[in-house]
Design a protein around this motif. Sequence first.
Motif, PDB file in Angstrom:
ATOM      1  N   ASN A 504      -0.749  31.728  10.006  1.00  0.00           N
ATOM      2  CA  ASN A 504      -0.010  30.838  10.908  1.00  0.00           C
ATOM      3  C   ASN A 504       1.439  31.283  11.066  1.00  0.00           C
ATOM      4  OD1 ASN A 504      -2.083  29.075  11.577  1.00  0.00           O
ATOM      5  ND2 ASN A 504      -1.672  27.701   9.860  1.00  0.00           N
ATOM      6  N   LYS A 505       2.067  31.635   9.946  1.00  0.00           N
ATOM      7  CA  LYS A 505       3.484  32.009   9.989  1.00  0.00           C
ATOM      8  C   LYS A 505       3.683  33.366  10.672  1.00  0.00           C
ATOM      9  CE  LYS A 505       4.799  29.282   5.928  1.00  0.00           C
ATOM     10  NZ  LYS A 505       5.474  28.249   6.734  1.00  0.00           N
ATOM     11  N   ILE A 506       2.814  34.300  10.382  1.00  0.00           N
ATOM     12  CA  ILE A 506       2.926  35.616  11.031  1.00  0.00           C
ATOM     13  C   ILE A 506       2.683  35.478  12.535  1.00  0.00           C
ATOM     14  CG2 ILE A 506       1.848  37.898  11.210  1.00  0.00           C
ATOM     15  CD1 ILE A 506       1.352  37.718   8.157  1.00  0.00           C
ATOM     16  N   ARG A 507       1.718  34.643  12.896  1.00  0.00           N
ATOM     17  CA  ARG A 507       1.409  34.427  14.315  1.00  0.00           C
ATOM     18  C   ARG A 507       2.603  33.849  15.069  1.00  0.00           C
ATOM     19  NH1 ARG A 507      -1.268  29.831  16.526  1.00  0.00           N
ATOM     20  NH2 ARG A 507      -2.091  30.248  18.608  1.00  0.00           N
ATOM     21  N   HIS A 508       3.432  33.079  14.371  1.00  0.00           N
ATOM     22  CA  HIS A 508       4.629  32.508  14.995  1.00  0.00           C
ATOM     23  C   HIS A 508       5.877  33.323  14.663  1.00  0.00           C
ATOM     24  CE1 HIS A 508       1.905  28.938  15.031  1.00  0.00           C
ATOM     25  NE2 HIS A 508       2.449  28.785  16.234  1.00  0.00           N
ATOM     26  N   HIS A 509       5.660  34.564  14.217  1.00  0.00           N
ATOM     27  CA  HIS A 509       6.757  35.516  13.956  1.00  0.00           C
ATOM     28  C   HIS A 509       7.700  35.047  12.847  1.00  0.00           C
ATOM     29  CE1 HIS A 509       5.295  37.376  17.603  1.00  0.00           C
ATOM     30  NE2 HIS A 509       5.530  36.264  18.278  1.00  0.00           N
ATOM     31  N   GLU A 510       7.190  34.247  11.924  1.00  0.00           N
ATOM     32  CA  GLU A 510       7.995  33.803  10.783  1.00  0.00           C
ATOM     33  C   GLU A 510       7.686  34.731   9.594  1.00  0.00           C
ATOM     34  OE1 GLU A 510       7.149  29.675  10.101  1.00  0.00           O
ATOM     35  OE2 GLU A 510       7.458  29.122  12.198  1.00  0.00           O
ATOM     36  N   TYR A 511       8.060  35.973   9.741  1.00  0.00           N
ATOM     37  CA  TYR A 511       7.663  36.987   8.759  1.00  0.00           C
ATOM     38  C   TYR A 511       8.290  36.734   7.389  1.00  0.00           C
ATOM     39  CZ  TYR A 511       6.287  39.262  13.101  1.00  0.00           C
ATOM     40  OH  TYR A 511       5.730  39.532  14.315  1.00  0.00           O
ATOM     41  N   ARG A 512       9.549  36.368   7.368  1.00  0.00           N
ATOM     42  CA  ARG A 512      10.225  36.128   6.085  1.00  0.00           C
ATOM     43  C   ARG A 512       9.566  34.962   5.348  1.00  0.00           C
ATOM     44  NH1 ARG A 512      14.189  32.879   3.968  1.00  0.00           N
ATOM     45  NH2 ARG A 512      15.547  33.847   2.400  1.00  0.00           N
ATOM     46  N   HIS A 513       9.314  33.851   6.085  1.00  0.00           N
ATOM     47  CA  HIS A 513       8.683  32.686   5.457  1.00  0.00           C
ATOM     48  C   HIS A 513       7.253  33.004   5.029  1.00  0.00           C
ATOM     49  CE1 HIS A 513      11.925  29.880   6.145  1.00  0.00           C
ATOM     50  NE2 HIS A 513      11.993  30.231   7.420  1.00  0.00           N
ATOM     51  N   ALA A 514       6.593  33.871   5.780  1.00  0.00           N
ATOM     52  CA  ALA A 514       5.225  34.245   5.412  1.00  0.00           C
ATOM     53  C   ALA A 514       5.214  34.998   4.085  1.00  0.00           C
ATOM     54  CB  ALA A 514       4.599  35.096   6.507  1.00  0.00           C
ATOM     55  N   PHE A 515       6.156  35.960   3.927  1.00  0.00           N
ATOM     56  CA  PHE A 515       6.173  36.757   2.695  1.00  0.00           C
ATOM     57  C   PHE A 515       6.668  35.940   1.503  1.00  0.00           C
ATOM     58  CE2 PHE A 515       8.442  39.542  -0.305  1.00  0.00           C
ATOM     59  CZ  PHE A 515       7.364  40.306  -0.741  1.00  0.00           C
ATOM     60  N   GLY A 563      10.777  31.142  -5.776  1.00  0.00           N
ATOM     61  CA  GLY A 563      11.953  30.317  -6.052  1.00  0.00           C
ATOM     62  C   GLY A 563      13.110  30.674  -5.140  1.00  0.00           C
ATOM     63  N   TYR A 564      13.267  31.959  -4.854  1.00  0.00           N
ATOM     64  CA  TYR A 564      14.350  32.419  -3.990  1.00  0.00           C
ATOM     65  C   TYR A 564      14.119  31.995  -2.537  1.00  0.00           C
ATOM     66  CZ  TYR A 564      17.014  35.683  -1.096  1.00  0.00           C
ATOM     67  OH  TYR A 564      17.830  36.230  -0.132  1.00  0.00           O
ATOM     68  N   GLY A 565      12.889  32.136  -2.096  1.00  0.00           N
ATOM     69  CA  GLY A 565      12.611  31.890  -0.678  1.00  0.00           C
ATOM     70  C   GLY A 565      12.336  30.444  -0.332  1.00  0.00           C
ATOM     71  N   GLU A 566      11.655  29.710  -1.207  1.00  0.00           N
ATOM     72  CA  GLU A 566      11.214  28.358  -0.865  1.00  0.00           C
ATOM     73  C   GLU A 566      11.919  27.264  -1.656  1.00  0.00           C
ATOM     74  OE1 GLU A 566       9.093  27.717   1.568  1.00  0.00           O
ATOM     75  OE2 GLU A 566       8.776  29.828   2.047  1.00  0.00           O
ATOM     76  N   GLY A 567      12.670  27.607  -2.685  1.00  0.00           N
ATOM     77  CA  GLY A 567      13.390  26.595  -3.448  1.00  0.00           C
ATOM     78  C   GLY A 567      12.641  26.161  -4.689  1.00  0.00           C
ATOM     79  N   GLY A 568      13.386  25.491  -5.584  1.00  0.00           N
ATOM     80  CA  GLY A 568      12.829  25.096  -6.875  1.00  0.00           C
ATOM     81  C   GLY A 568      11.717  24.081  -6.780  1.00  0.00           C
ATOM     82  N   LEU A 569      11.798  23.122  -5.813  1.00  0.00           N
ATOM     83  CA  LEU A 569      10.764  22.096  -5.686  1.00  0.00           C
ATOM     84  C   LEU A 569       9.419  22.715  -5.332  1.00  0.00           C
ATOM     85  CD1 LEU A 569      10.265  19.041  -5.752  1.00  0.00           C
ATOM     86  CD2 LEU A 569      10.771  18.977  -3.305  1.00  0.00           C
ATOM     87  N   HIS A 570       9.449  23.643  -4.392  1.00  0.00           N
ATOM     88  CA  HIS A 570       8.211  24.308  -3.997  1.00  0.00           C
ATOM     89  C   HIS A 570       7.678  25.157  -5.155  1.00  0.00           C
ATOM     90  CE1 HIS A 570       5.279  25.802  -1.147  1.00  0.00           C
ATOM     91  NE2 HIS A 570       5.576  27.046  -1.475  1.00  0.00           N
ATOM     92  N   LEU A 571       8.604  25.752  -5.919  1.00  0.00           N
ATOM     93  CA  LEU A 571       8.211  26.565  -7.071  1.00  0.00           C
ATOM     94  C   LEU A 571       7.449  25.725  -8.094  1.00  0.00           C
ATOM     95  CD1 LEU A 571       8.565  29.443  -8.282  1.00  0.00           C
ATOM     96  CD2 LEU A 571      10.571  28.556  -9.488  1.00  0.00           C
ATOM     97  N   MET A 572       7.943  24.502  -8.351  1.00  0.00           N
ATOM     98  CA  MET A 572       7.270  23.607  -9.307  1.00  0.00           C
ATOM     99  C   MET A 572       5.897  23.191  -8.777  1.00  0.00           C
ATOM    100  SD  MET A 572       9.028  23.340 -11.984  1.00  0.00           S
ATOM    101  CE  MET A 572       8.145  21.977 -12.709  1.00  0.00           C
TER     102      MET A 572
END
Length: 663
Positions: A504-515, A563-572
């Motif tokens: 979904n993210k790659i299809r919408h060109h959100e490459y950084r969020h996808a990785f 943790g770097y890309g999505e934040g601590g909450l998502h990491l937990m």
Amino acid sequence: MLHPDQMRHVSILVVKDQLPNLLSYAGSKKLFHLTEVEDNGLPGGARRYQALELLAKASTVKNRIASLTTALQTGESRIESLKVPVDNLEELANFLDDETLKLEHSVRQIDDEQGKIQTEKEQTSELSRFLSGLEKVGVSLDAIAGSGFLTSLAGEAITETIPSVQRELDLITYGNLIFAITDTAGKSQTFLAIFPSVFQDDAKQAVTALGAKPGPPWTGLPPDPKNAKEVIDSRLLDLEKVSKELDEKKAGFAKEKGPRIKSLATLSEILDLRTKALSGSGATEATVLLQAWVPEHSAKEVGEGLSKACNGLASMYVEEESKNHGESPTEDPASTTDADPPTLVKAPSWTRPLQSIIDNFGIPSYGETNPLPFMILTFPLIYGLMFGDIGEGLLFIALGIFLLYLKRKKAKVFEIGQIFVNGAELVLMLGIGVTIFGFVFGDIFGFESTQVLGIPPLFAPTAGAFPTSPNVAPSTANLIVYMIFILFFGVAHYLSGLAINAYNKIRHHEYRHAFLGPICWAWFYAMFIYAAVLVVNSGFKFSVLLQNPLVVILLFVPFGLLGYGEGGLHLMEVFIGAGSNTLSYLRIWALNLADFAVKFAFFTSFGIVGAVFGNILVMILEGLIVFVQTLRLHWVEWFGKFYEGTGHPFAPYQEPMTWIVAQ
């Protein structure tokens, strides 16, 4: 089916006298999802279409027709052709208002007559009962005629209230009271009270306050209660005859006017729909501006068809695609943006019950991957893994075919049954899954398929777990193998959700969020499972991880990137969910075991009768439990990895296709 159709936002400008043609065309094509024109999207000199008066009149007409349909029961009537000003909303509204008002007046006259007759019947019936009571106690009507020093009060009250009525009358008359119960009917009693006439007004007020109903007066009747009752009963027969004549009159009126009312109902729906469509539009003295979402692949076709339907006096402007994502409008004052396009999901009819399960979680967001194609496989697959049984699966298939027959015949069933009829195709799909895994597991109504059908299982999870002889020790080898298989199936299902998220993210060109999101999440999860397998195989010695530092590195690198890309909450969330979500798939293993155990227990305890009862119990109770758990594994463990479901459905403008306008 995998992705909702691409939508384009359009602005439609039409000359006012062509507006009915435009709405008629839009209603027949069912491709225009109308939106409200924002104030900043109105062209110069335009204003919002004034539809409040029309909306109020449309609502009044709609309520009248609903009342007429209920009162006359015209549901099965044919449709009458009418000469109607359907091309002018104001004239149509006035026509419907006048017609429904006339019909309502006629029905009200009949109802009023019926009401008067019914009231008179009730009063006459009560008087007949009072006279029966007087006959029983031997009291002449002359004795209670209400003239001279004494008067009488007859009435009816709830049995529990009678003592209070007598006590109150006794107090008011200072004990100068003769009180008798004349008749008892159900939960009420009729009474007769004789007392000095000076207390008459106070007595009536008191018994009324206590909930009693004073009886009707009896004047011009023979003094003998028996003869008086004969007169009253004769009057009651006359009233019954008049009441029957009024019922026949109403039925005849319904038969005569039913087709007209049904036609007016269709016209009322058109008026209501067109008025609501215009309430969100803009207007000048000569033109009307509407805006809508249309499927991209149909935009050119409907634009040409719209212009043709309106004799060239309407034009449709397709906005730039960038506006579908909330970019700023151009200088064109007629254009507006809507950053939240509706979702148009096209799916085969046989998948609608499964699509409704997805929609109950949430409508796919615009541009979001629809889980339906995957769930066509995974939903019956997971259900069958928990509930594999050849015999019960075939019964499910038979039930699905029967429900499908009822659905196509549009048969009316009870409320809960209708839920199953609507989901006939899903029941059939689940039955196929149950049957296939029944052959895999070699289970037919709790018995081994080898013994019943001569067909050996491919893999029987419960083989040896429930020995029939006390001298044979139970074996859990197959149960453990099946548990491991289910855990790895859960891992695959979990990873598929992350793969769809990345897609979904790659299809919408959100490459950084996808990785930094689902790709690193899947990387960490895969390494987490690999590390867990190493620890389990070593006898739970965590030191085995230190023997190969690469495993630890490959485990913590994606963890750090998350943790770097999505934040601590998502990491937990990832860390906690990695293990708990995977273990949730053990529900499949546990319910498969429970399914066989229940049938085995009933058979060994009660023989063939127990086997029959056990299978019925499993099909009804555990069948529903397995469905709920299958639903949970999709909604919670799987949807949570990729599916938002925050969209709103494509709701095209449409009108009744039954035309009742005389040519």
